[in-house]
Each structure stands twice: as structure tokens, then as C-alpha cells.
Enzyme design. Structure first.
Site, PDB file in Angstrom:
ATOM      1  N   PHE A 277       0.872  -1.182   0.000  1.00 35.89           N
ATOM      2  CA  PHE A 277       0.000   0.000   0.000  1.00 35.89           C
ATOM      3  C   PHE A 277       0.906   1.228   0.000  1.00 35.89           C
ATOM      4  O   PHE A 277       1.544   1.543   1.001  1.00 35.89           O
ATOM      5  CB  PHE A 277      -0.925   0.043   1.214  1.00 35.89           C
ATOM      6  CG  PHE A 277      -1.884   1.211   1.146  1.00 35.89           C
ATOM      7  CD1 PHE A 277      -3.081   1.091   0.455  1.00 35.89           C
ATOM      8  CD2 PHE A 277      -1.570   2.422   1.715  1.00 35.89           C
ATOM      9  CE1 PHE A 277      -3.956   2.164   0.359  1.00 35.89           C
ATOM     10  CE2 PHE A 277      -2.435   3.503   1.624  1.00 35.89           C
ATOM     11  CZ  PHE A 277      -3.628   3.380   0.950  1.00 35.89           C
TER      12      PHE A 277
ATOM     13  N   ASP B  13       9.755   2.626   1.240  1.00 35.40           N
ATOM     14  CA  ASP B  13       8.616   3.458   1.625  1.00 35.40           C
ATOM     15  C   ASP B  13       8.460   3.355   3.142  1.00 35.40           C
ATOM     16  O   ASP B  13       7.905   2.389   3.661  1.00 35.40           O
ATOM     17  CB  ASP B  13       7.359   2.973   0.908  1.00 35.40           C
ATOM     18  CG  ASP B  13       6.105   3.753   1.321  1.00 35.40           C
ATOM     19  OD1 ASP B  13       6.183   4.550   2.272  1.00 35.40           O
ATOM     20  OD2 ASP B  13       5.051   3.546   0.694  1.00 35.40           O
TER      21      ASP B  13
ATOM     22  N   LYS C 172       3.699  11.435   6.531  1.00 32.00           N
ATOM     23  CA  LYS C 172       2.926  11.312   7.759  1.00 32.00           C
ATOM     24  C   LYS C 172       3.571  12.024   8.945  1.00 32.00           C
ATOM     25  O   LYS C 172       3.415  13.220   9.108  1.00 32.00           O
ATOM     26  CB  LYS C 172       2.620   9.844   8.059  1.00 32.00           C
ATOM     27  CG  LYS C 172       1.712   9.207   7.000  1.00 32.00           C
ATOM     28  CD  LYS C 172       1.119   7.911   7.463  1.00 32.00           C
ATOM     29  CE  LYS C 172       0.324   7.226   6.358  1.00 32.00           C
ATOM     30  NZ  LYS C 172      -0.864   7.977   5.917  1.00 32.00           N
TER      31      LYS C 172
END
Length: 405
Positions: free
Chosen positions: A147, A232, A261
Site C-alpha cells: 500500500f 517506503d 505522515k
């Protein structure tokens, strides 16, 4: 019409949101109005332990004093210039983030998906300019269960039907292999491969941790094939797993870090990729950009985040409190849980067949004052802010035990 001065209860807020906001989420029926540290309060004044932490965007908790002070100070000075001009916050931020990652150069963006897209574009351009791959033939190896965001390119290599279906035609250039399978990775790499893109821990997949040595093997495969290792760490990075980056658990340094984030401290969207000059110098003026990327407000907050992480306190807290969490949850395996994976202050819980669904378990936790999020039906994720106390972690463990029964 309503205004901020119009008092509404949870039911009214839910009805209003259902009426006017697109239904691209299925949230738990709680309407939050205030947050501090690891705790949030709803519009009726009920208090909850936040164990999602904005998918790790809130690693430092709600309204961390240092981050709030930095944001307030910058708000009074300068918020946006665009990269058409220089500003006095970008350089210090880039310097500190480069030092934190061990890389030479930083390319700032806004969201995690933008950062992943940036990494894909940089890897392809590097492949053509540096590796010498023929134009329009570059391939990138990705992982099952990944994801990386919601853009059309990213969902093109997703195997999540809900995220992918009916968004085609899809972007070519990706090969998918089983996560954790070194032999499959080696077989997928060829002369056109410019990068291997992976999450060191698959967060959305349910905090899936690869076998020991897998990240080192990925590094070796990339070195042998002259391909970039792109990590990632949008969710796994910035102290969540007990190290600054999850790759550090295997002493691996990727060619490209993808960050987001928590880089914005839960106050503001900030993301970036970092790499060395040999990689990022393929980006030239006008070939990539973002109006808000590297803006003074985001850079100021990101700089403070880097300074906080350099002190090591949050990494230590994640390690210590993660051990407490795992020790408390482990006895539930075989007694309501089929599986448990913990790395730092991040846990994936697989509910046993015959028990509540992931959604039902989250609803039961909500009734006990704990906020969590399900994924893939029978799995929930726990990721409280790293400022959480040990007593609150114990409260979480007790709530899980009571909810499984």
C-alpha cells in the site's frame, strides 16, 4: 445552515457528514473534537485512547508543545512562497533531514502518495540517464500486499481490489512478487529493472514483518542488478518501530527513503524523498515540482520533527513500550487471536475464526474508550502515539482482552 458556534451532538454531526461528504470512508461512529497527547475527546466530552495515531502521522501525539510552538511562530511570519523563490526554512529542514537519513539530498513534497510518485519518477529517470535502460522500458519490482497510496499509478500495482478496481486503464511498468520471497525477487529482476520498491513493514497489510534477513537480501539483489532500493517508510519510519527507520533493524541503507505522515507532526502535510546526488541530480528545474512542496510552514514543522528525532527519546519509548504491549497481548494468541506481530509500538492482531470481525472488535474497543482500525476483515492495527504512558498501554491490553471475550 450550521456554524462553529452551533452546538451539535454526535448524531447530528454524523448525519451532516453523511449528507455532504463523499462516502470514501466508513468511520467508526465517534465524532472527535479535541486531542492532547495520546488522548482524544468527542463532542459529548467522552475520552478515548487514540491507538491509530493518524496511521502514524501522530507519532508525537496530538498537539505536541514543541511542534505547536514552531507552527504558531511560523504562522505569524510566512506560510507559502512556492519554490519559485527561496525561503529561510527549507535549507535548515533539508540539512537536518539529510543528516537523519544519511543521504545527501532532499526533495520535499506534501503527501505520502506524492512522495511515492516522486520516487517512481526519479527511479525511472535515473534508469534512463544513469543505468542506460532504453527509453520507456523501465520496470520496477513491487510487492504483493503493498500500500503506497491512492494515485492511479500506485493503484495500478495494488492487489487490493477495493483500492484498484474500476480505476483503469492502469499504468504499466511494474512487476509484483511475493513479499518476503527472495527467490521470487531475484527472478523478477532483469536488465530493465530500475528499482525495487517496498515497505520494510507492510502497515496497511496488517503490520506484516518480513523474514529476518529479507531487507539485507533486497539490498544485495539491488546492488547486483544495479537497481535502486526504494524504501517506503511513510508509516514505518520516524521512530514508530523503535528505530528512526525500520530498515535500520537490519542495518540496511536504501538508495531512496520515502517519508511522510509523522514528518508533518500531525499538524501539516509534509513528505519527502531523500537520496544521494548520484540519484537525485537527475531531477532538473522544471522536470518535477509542487506548489506547496518545501513551503516555509511545512519546512519549519519538519525541521522541528527532525530535531526531536535526533534526540532519540521517541525511538527509545517505542522500543520500551512496544515490549510492554507485546508482553500484554501475547497471552491472547490462541485465546481470541490467531496471530500477533509487534515491531516497536506497532502491532497487528489477527482475530481467530469464529470471533468478532476486525470491524466488530474495533467497535467493542470503542465502547471501552479505545480507538483502533481494522484492515483486511479479520485484522486490526494498534499504533498509539509514542508519547503514550505505560499505564495507558496496560489499559489498551485490558481493553483488547475484554473485547475478545
Amino acid at each position: 445552515m450550521t456554524s462553529d458556534r452551533t452546538p451539535l451532538d454526535s448524531g447530528a454531526h454524523i448525519a451532516l457528514t453523511e449528507r455532504y461528504a463523499a462516502h470514501n470512508y466508513h468511520p467508526l461512529p465517534v465524532v472527535l473534537a479535541h486531542g492532547e497527547g495520546a488522548w482524544v475527546t468527542d463532542v459529548e466530552g467522552r475520552r478515548y485512547l487514540d491507538c491509530l495515531a493518524g496511521y502514524s502521522a501522530l507519532n508525537f501525539g496530538h498537539g505536541h508543545p514543541r511542534l505547536r510552538a514552531r507552527a504558531h511562530a511560523q504562522l505569524d511570519r510566512l506560510t507559502l512562497t512556492s519554490r519559485a523563490f527561496l525561503n529561510d526554512r527549507l535549507g535548515p529542514f533539508a540539512q537536518e533531514l539529510a543528516a537523519l537519513t544519511g543521504h545527501e539530498v532532499v526533495l520535499p513534497m506534501n503527501t505520502g502518495a506524492e512522495a511515492v510518485e516522486t520516487a517512481i519518477k526519479v527511479a525511472r529517470k535515473w534508469g534512463y540517464r544513469v543505468k542506460g535502460v532504453p527509453e520507456d522500458t523501465a520496470s520496477i519490482v513491487v510487492m504483493e500486499g503493498n500500500f503506497h497510496g491512492r494515485t492511479t499509478t500506485i493503484v495500478s500495482f495494488s492487489d487490493d481490489k477495493v483500492a484498484r478496481d474500476e480505476y483503469g486503464p492502469y499504468t504499466p511498468g511494474f512487476r509484483t512478487v511475493r513479499y518476503g520471497d527472495v527467490d521470487a525477487l531475484r527472478a523478477a529482476v532483469d536488465d530493465t529493472t530500475v528499482a525495487v520498491l517496498l515497505e520494510p513493514i507492510q502497515g496497511e497489510g496488517g503490520v506484516v514483518i518480513p523474514p529476518e534477513g529479507y531487507l539485507r537480501a533486497v539490498r544485495e539483489v539491488c546492488d547486483t542488478a544495479s537497481a535502486l532500493m526504494v524504501a517506503d517508510e511513510v508509516q514505518s519510519g520516524l521512530a514508530r518501530t523503535g528505530r528512526t527507520f525500520a530498515c535500520e533493524h537490519e542495518d540496511v541503507r536504501p538508495d531512496v527513503y520515502v517519508l511522510g505522515k509523522a514528518l508533518g507532526g500531525g499538524l501539516y502535510p509534509v513528505s519527502a524523498i531523500t537520496a544521494d546526488h548520484a540519484v537525485l541530480d537527475v531531477v532538473t528545474p522544471g522536470s518535477h515540482g509542487s506548489t506547496f512542496g518545501g513551503n516555509p510552514m511545512g519546512a519549519a514543522i519538519g525541521h522541528e520533527v527532525c530535531l526531536m528525532l535526533a534526540e532519540g527519546e521517541f525511538q527509545s519509548r517505542a522500543t520500551r513500550l512496544g515490549a510492554v504491549l507485546e508482553e500484554g497481548l501475547r497471552p491472547f494468541v490462541g485465546r481470541g487471536l490467531d496471530g500477533l506481530r509487534v515491531r516497536g509500538l506497532w502491532a497487528g492482531l489477527d482475530v481467530s475464526p469464529g470471533g468478532p470481525s476486525g470491524r466488530e472488535l474495533c467497535e467493542r474497543l470503542l465502547a471501552r474508550g479505545v480507538l483502533a482500525k481494522d484492515t483486511h476483515g479479520s485484522t486490526i492495527r494498534l499504533a498509539p502515539p509514542l508519547v503514550v504512558t505505560e499505564d495507558a498501554v496496560q489499559l489498551l491490553v485490558e481493553a483488547v482482552g475484554a473485547s475478545l471475550g
